[in-house]
Design a protein around this motif. Structure first.
Motif, PDB file in Angstrom:
ATOM      1  N   ASN A 282       0.849  -1.195   0.000  1.00 15.77           N
ATOM      2  CA  ASN A 282       0.000   0.000   0.000  1.00 15.77           C
ATOM      3  C   ASN A 282       0.878   1.236   0.000  1.00 15.77           C
ATOM      4  O   ASN A 282       1.904   1.279   0.677  1.00 15.77           O
ATOM      5  N   SER A 283       0.493   2.234  -0.766  1.00 11.44           N
ATOM      6  CA  SER A 283       1.192   3.514  -0.773  1.00 11.44           C
ATOM      7  C   SER A 283       0.162   4.607  -1.006  1.00 11.44           C
ATOM      8  O   SER A 283      -1.027   4.326  -1.170  1.00 11.44           O
ATOM      9  N   TRP A 284       0.608   5.867  -1.026  1.00  9.24           N
ATOM     10  CA  TRP A 284      -0.348   6.961  -1.192  1.00  9.24           C
ATOM     11  C   TRP A 284      -0.992   6.957  -2.579  1.00  9.24           C
ATOM     12  O   TRP A 284      -2.096   7.449  -2.768  1.00  9.24           O
ATOM     13  N   ASN A 285      -0.311   6.364  -3.575  1.00 12.02           N
ATOM     14  CA  ASN A 285      -0.862   6.404  -4.939  1.00 12.02           C
ATOM     15  C   ASN A 285      -1.160   5.022  -5.533  1.00 12.02           C
ATOM     16  O   ASN A 285      -1.402   4.890  -6.724  1.00 12.02           O
ATOM     17  N   TYR A 286      -1.137   3.973  -4.723  1.00 11.08           N
ATOM     18  CA  TYR A 286      -1.578   2.638  -5.158  1.00 11.08           C
ATOM     19  C   TYR A 286      -1.869   1.803  -3.921  1.00 11.08           C
ATOM     20  O   TYR A 286      -1.474   2.162  -2.807  1.00 11.08           O
ATOM     21  N   PHE A 287      -2.617   0.695  -4.125  1.00  8.74           N
ATOM     22  CA  PHE A 287      -2.938  -0.158  -2.978  1.00  8.74           C
ATOM     23  C   PHE A 287      -2.636  -1.614  -3.286  1.00  8.74           C
ATOM     24  O   PHE A 287      -2.513  -2.019  -4.444  1.00  8.74           O
ATOM     25  N   ASN A 288      -2.535  -2.399  -2.233  1.00 12.55           N
ATOM     26  CA  ASN A 288      -2.226  -3.830  -2.316  1.00 12.55           C
ATOM     27  C   ASN A 288      -3.299  -4.557  -3.135  1.00 12.55           C
ATOM     28  O   ASN A 288      -4.459  -4.596  -2.740  1.00 12.55           O
ATOM     29  N   GLY A 289      -2.901  -5.114  -4.283  1.00 12.21           N
ATOM     30  CA  GLY A 289      -3.845  -5.828  -5.147  1.00 12.21           C
ATOM     31  C   GLY A 289      -4.306  -5.006  -6.333  1.00 12.21           C
ATOM     32  O   GLY A 289      -4.931  -5.543  -7.254  1.00 12.21           O
ATOM     33  N   GLU A 290      -4.005  -3.695  -6.331  1.00 12.94           N
ATOM     34  CA  GLU A 290      -4.401  -2.866  -7.472  1.00 12.94           C
ATOM     35  C   GLU A 290      -3.609  -3.288  -8.708  1.00 12.94           C
ATOM     36  O   GLU A 290      -2.446  -3.656  -8.630  1.00 12.94           O
ATOM     37  N   ARG A 291      -4.274  -3.176  -9.847  1.00 15.98           N
ATOM     38  CA  ARG A 291      -3.712  -3.676 -11.100  1.00 15.98           C
ATOM     39  C   ARG A 291      -3.217  -2.529 -11.972  1.00 15.98           C
ATOM     40  O   ARG A 291      -3.708  -1.413 -11.923  1.00 15.98           O
ATOM     41  N   GLY A 292      -2.197  -2.826 -12.767  1.00 17.00           N
ATOM     42  CA  GLY A 292      -1.690  -1.845 -13.723  1.00 17.00           C
ATOM     43  C   GLY A 292      -0.965  -2.541 -14.857  1.00 17.00           C
ATOM     44  O   GLY A 292      -0.808  -3.763 -14.866  1.00 17.00           O
ATOM     45  N   ILE A 293      -0.531  -1.742 -15.839  1.00 10.63           N
ATOM     46  CA  ILE A 293       0.212  -2.268 -16.989  1.00 10.63           C
ATOM     47  C   ILE A 293       1.584  -1.589 -17.019  1.00 10.63           C
ATOM     48  O   ILE A 293       1.687  -0.369 -16.871  1.00 10.63           O
ATOM     49  N   VAL A 294       2.626  -2.373 -17.214  1.00 16.24           N
ATOM     50  CA  VAL A 294       3.975  -1.810 -17.331  1.00 16.24           C
ATOM     51  C   VAL A 294       4.078  -1.067 -18.667  1.00 16.24           C
ATOM     52  O   VAL A 294       3.851  -1.658 -19.725  1.00 16.24           O
ATOM     53  N   VAL A 295       4.392   0.228 -18.601  1.00 20.31           N
ATOM     54  CA  VAL A 295       4.471   1.031 -19.832  1.00 20.31           C
ATOM     55  C   VAL A 295       5.892   1.440 -20.175  1.00 20.31           C
ATOM     56  O   VAL A 295       6.181   1.834 -21.304  1.00 20.31           O
ATOM     57  N   ASN A 296       6.799   1.337 -19.221  1.00 18.92           N
ATOM     58  CA  ASN A 296       8.203   1.655 -19.495  1.00 18.92           C
ATOM     59  C   ASN A 296       9.084   1.045 -18.417  1.00 18.92           C
ATOM     60  O   ASN A 296       8.652   0.884 -17.273  1.00 18.92           O
ATOM     61  N   ILE A 297      10.308   0.712 -18.792  1.00 18.65           N
ATOM     62  CA  ILE A 297      11.268   0.141 -17.854  1.00 18.65           C
ATOM     63  C   ILE A 297      12.635   0.742 -18.181  1.00 18.65           C
ATOM     64  O   ILE A 297      13.046   0.760 -19.350  1.00 18.65           O
ATOM     65  N   ASP A 298      13.321   1.252 -17.154  1.00 20.20           N
ATOM     66  CA  ASP A 298      14.703   1.684 -17.384  1.00 20.20           C
ATOM     67  C   ASP A 298      15.589   1.078 -16.297  1.00 20.20           C
ATOM     68  O   ASP A 298      15.139   0.224 -15.525  1.00 20.20           O
ATOM     69  N   ALA A 299      16.798   1.538 -16.196  1.00 20.18           N
ATOM     70  CA  ALA A 299      17.758   0.922 -15.275  1.00 20.18           C
ATOM     71  C   ALA A 299      17.311   1.015 -13.818  1.00 20.18           C
ATOM     72  O   ALA A 299      17.547   0.096 -13.028  1.00 20.18           O
ATOM     73  N   SER A 300      16.665   2.129 -13.457  1.00 20.26           N
ATOM     74  CA  SER A 300      16.326   2.355 -12.047  1.00 20.26           C
ATOM     75  C   SER A 300      14.844   2.305 -11.727  1.00 20.26           C
ATOM     76  O   SER A 300      14.472   2.190 -10.559  1.00 20.26           O
ATOM     77  N   ASN A 301      14.001   2.414 -12.753  1.00 22.17           N
ATOM     78  CA  ASN A 301      12.570   2.572 -12.494  1.00 22.17           C
ATOM     79  C   ASN A 301      11.706   1.660 -13.366  1.00 22.17           C
ATOM     80  O   ASN A 301      12.125   1.236 -14.442  1.00 22.17           O
ATOM     81  N   VAL A 302      10.522   1.391 -12.853  1.00 21.22           N
ATOM     82  CA  VAL A 302       9.481   0.726 -13.634  1.00 21.22           C
ATOM     83  C   VAL A 302       8.268   1.651 -13.592  1.00 21.22           C
ATOM     84  O   VAL A 302       7.883   2.138 -12.530  1.00 21.22           O
ATOM     85  N   TYR A 303       7.681   1.899 -14.762  1.00 28.83           N
ATOM     86  CA  TYR A 303       6.535   2.800 -14.851  1.00 28.83           C
ATOM     87  C   TYR A 303       5.285   1.969 -15.106  1.00 28.83           C
ATOM     88  O   TYR A 303       5.217   1.215 -16.084  1.00 28.83           O
ATOM     89  N   VAL A 304       4.305   2.112 -14.203  1.00 27.43           N
ATOM     90  CA  VAL A 304       3.082   1.312 -14.278  1.00 27.43           C
ATOM     91  C   VAL A 304       1.878   2.240 -14.442  1.00 27.43           C
ATOM     92  O   VAL A 304       1.681   3.161 -13.648  1.00 27.43           O
ATOM     93  N   GLN A 305       1.101   1.971 -15.492  1.00 26.36           N
ATOM     94  CA  GLN A 305      -0.120   2.750 -15.719  1.00 26.36           C
ATOM     95  C   GLN A 305      -1.301   2.028 -15.084  1.00 26.36           C
ATOM     96  O   GLN A 305      -1.567   0.863 -15.384  1.00 26.36           O
ATOM     97  N   LYS A 306      -2.002   2.735 -14.208  1.00 29.16           N
ATOM     98  CA  LYS A 306      -3.160   2.155 -13.534  1.00 29.16           C
ATOM     99  C   LYS A 306      -4.400   2.300 -14.414  1.00 29.16           C
ATOM    100  O   LYS A 306      -4.378   2.978 -15.445  1.00 29.16           O
TER     101      LYS A 306
END
Length: 422
Positions: A282-306
């Motif tokens: 759980n975090s301020w901008n997502y919750f445990n079990g919430e679904r998303g799609i990976v839209v970008n990946i780089d060396a340090s980060n993963v970007y997930v679109q909810k």
């Protein structure tokens, strides 16, 4: 009624609490808030559970570890393993706690509860105890053909004189008919109406399974489904390896491995752009079990679109295992929590499949339940209650009757209904 204020007030007045209620009513939220309140007042809180996975959900440790029970499963084994007498440092540790929280109490056996009671007596514990959970969910794990015996069957249970606080409002879904169905399944009640309602969720599976999360009873089934579905995505495979930082020399590899499995941390997280994922925290901008799609990946980060279109930038976050130690602070000896090791990994996992056990605490919108892997009492209820959107729920047609799946341990049911245990 403000359940949080009531719980804190009772705990402050030295009343032991049994916080209960069905799935999705906010037990974990209130538990975390109680812990935060006590810690904000510089009071020491032991956050415990019988399994590593349940302990990691509240940032704590196992009962066996905290209470120095070794591998004993009952008091007789404690004596046999020469661990019956309490060590001075364990006595001091328990004695220093203002509050001991035991989460997922349904998974604590009568024998384990007897050992808990023994240690608290040996330590002359004067704080308060809060046990949290629902006896109509996952039961204690037993060896072979042993009979399942719950914490409330322990002779020690009544001695704590728990004040029960029961949460009833389900936050996971507002579908009234589904909430009623969950209530019936929780109590193992299947009449013609419940039977027909469950049958409504048996639908042809969608062609694009990537939109849904399968709930399986077995690890091997979930792993196989994830691997198979990921292979269908024709994009580059990225492997994000967990980074392990050992803060103390005592940290053992086997402990790290067990912690990773318990905490739902992938040793090697395999991802592709366009792969669906579930958030596991759980975090301020997502919750445990919430679904998303990976839209970008780089060396340090993963970007997930909810599903709401917002993109969350994720960094590897730390999950740490801590133990209490005595330290001298400002000339005074105090018990403090110290991290043994930390594991850095992205707080997501592939959303194609997960086990019912590891879905604990999750709210999942697009769900398919493999009903033919239900093998334990209340397991079907746990699976069904993960659904946050019943219109997106599919049940695989069971080979058994619904009443054979929606079964409940009779002793647990008698206890929850307030009847005399048999």
């Amino acid at each position: 009624m403000n359940y949080l204020d009531t719980t804190i007030e009772k705990l402050n007045s030295k009343t032991n609490i049994f916080l209960t209620g069905g799935a999705g009513v906010g037990k974990t939220t209130i538990t975390r808030e109680v812990i935060e309140h006590f810690e904000s007042e510089a009071k020491k809180v032991a956050k415990l559970a019988s399994t590593g996975m349940a302990a990691t959900l509240i940032g704590g440790q196992t009962l066996h570890s905290f209470l120095d029970l070794g591998i004993a499963s009952n008091v007789q084994e404690l004596e046999k393993n020469k661990k019956y007498e309490i060590k001075k440092k364990i006595k001091k540790l328990i004695e220093s706690m203002s509050l001991i929280v035991i989460d997922e109490i349904s998974m604590v056996s009568d024998a384990l509860f007897e050992m808990i009671s023994l240690r608290l007596k040996q330590a002359d514990f004067h704080g308060t105890l809060m046990v949290v959970g629902d006896f109509l969910q996952l039961p204690p794990v037993v060896r072979g053909a042993e009979e399942v015996k719950f914490a409330f069957e322990s002779e020690a249970w009544d001695s704590f004189a728990f004040d029960k606080i029961e949460l009833t409002h389900i936050y996971r879904t507002d579908d009234v008919a589904f909430i009623e169905l969950l209530h019936h399944v929780r109590f193992g009640f299947v009449d013609e109406g419940v039977h027909n309602h469950l049958n409504e969720y048996i639908k042809p599976l969608p062609e694009d399974l990537s939109q849904f999360t399968f709930l399986f009873g077995k690890n091997i089934s979930a792993a196989h489904h994830n691997k198979k579905q990921l292979a269908h995505i024709e994009n580059e495979l990225f492997v994000k390896e967990a980074q392990i930082v050992k803060h103390q020399k005592s940290a053992k590899d086997i402990e790290v491995e067990r912690f990773m499995n318990d905490a739902r941390i992938e040793k090697e997280l395999e991802l592709k752009i366009n792969s669906p994922v579930l958030f596991t925290r759980n975090s301020w901008n997502y919750f445990n079990g919430e679904r998303g799609i990976v839209v970008n990946i780089d060396a340090s980060n993963v970007y997930v679109q909810k599903s709401d279109g917002k993109v969350v930038k994720l960094e590897a976050t730390a999950q740490s295992k801590a133990l209490w130690k005595e330290k001298t602070i400002d000339g005074k000896k105090e018990m403090v929590e110290e991290n043994i090791f930390s594991i850095y990994q992205f707080p997501i996992k592939l959303a194609f499949a997960i086990t019912i056990h590891k879905s604990q605490g999750m709210s999942i919108e697009d769900l398919i339940i493999e009903t033919n892997e239900i093998f334990a009492p209340s397991q079907f209820y746990v699976a069904l209650s993960r659904s946050s959107n019943p219109s997106r729920l599919n049940l695989i047609a069971p080979q058994k009757q619904w009443y054979d799946l929606a079964y409940v341990n009779a002793k647990a049911m008698a206890f929850v209904k307030g009847e005399e245990s048999c």
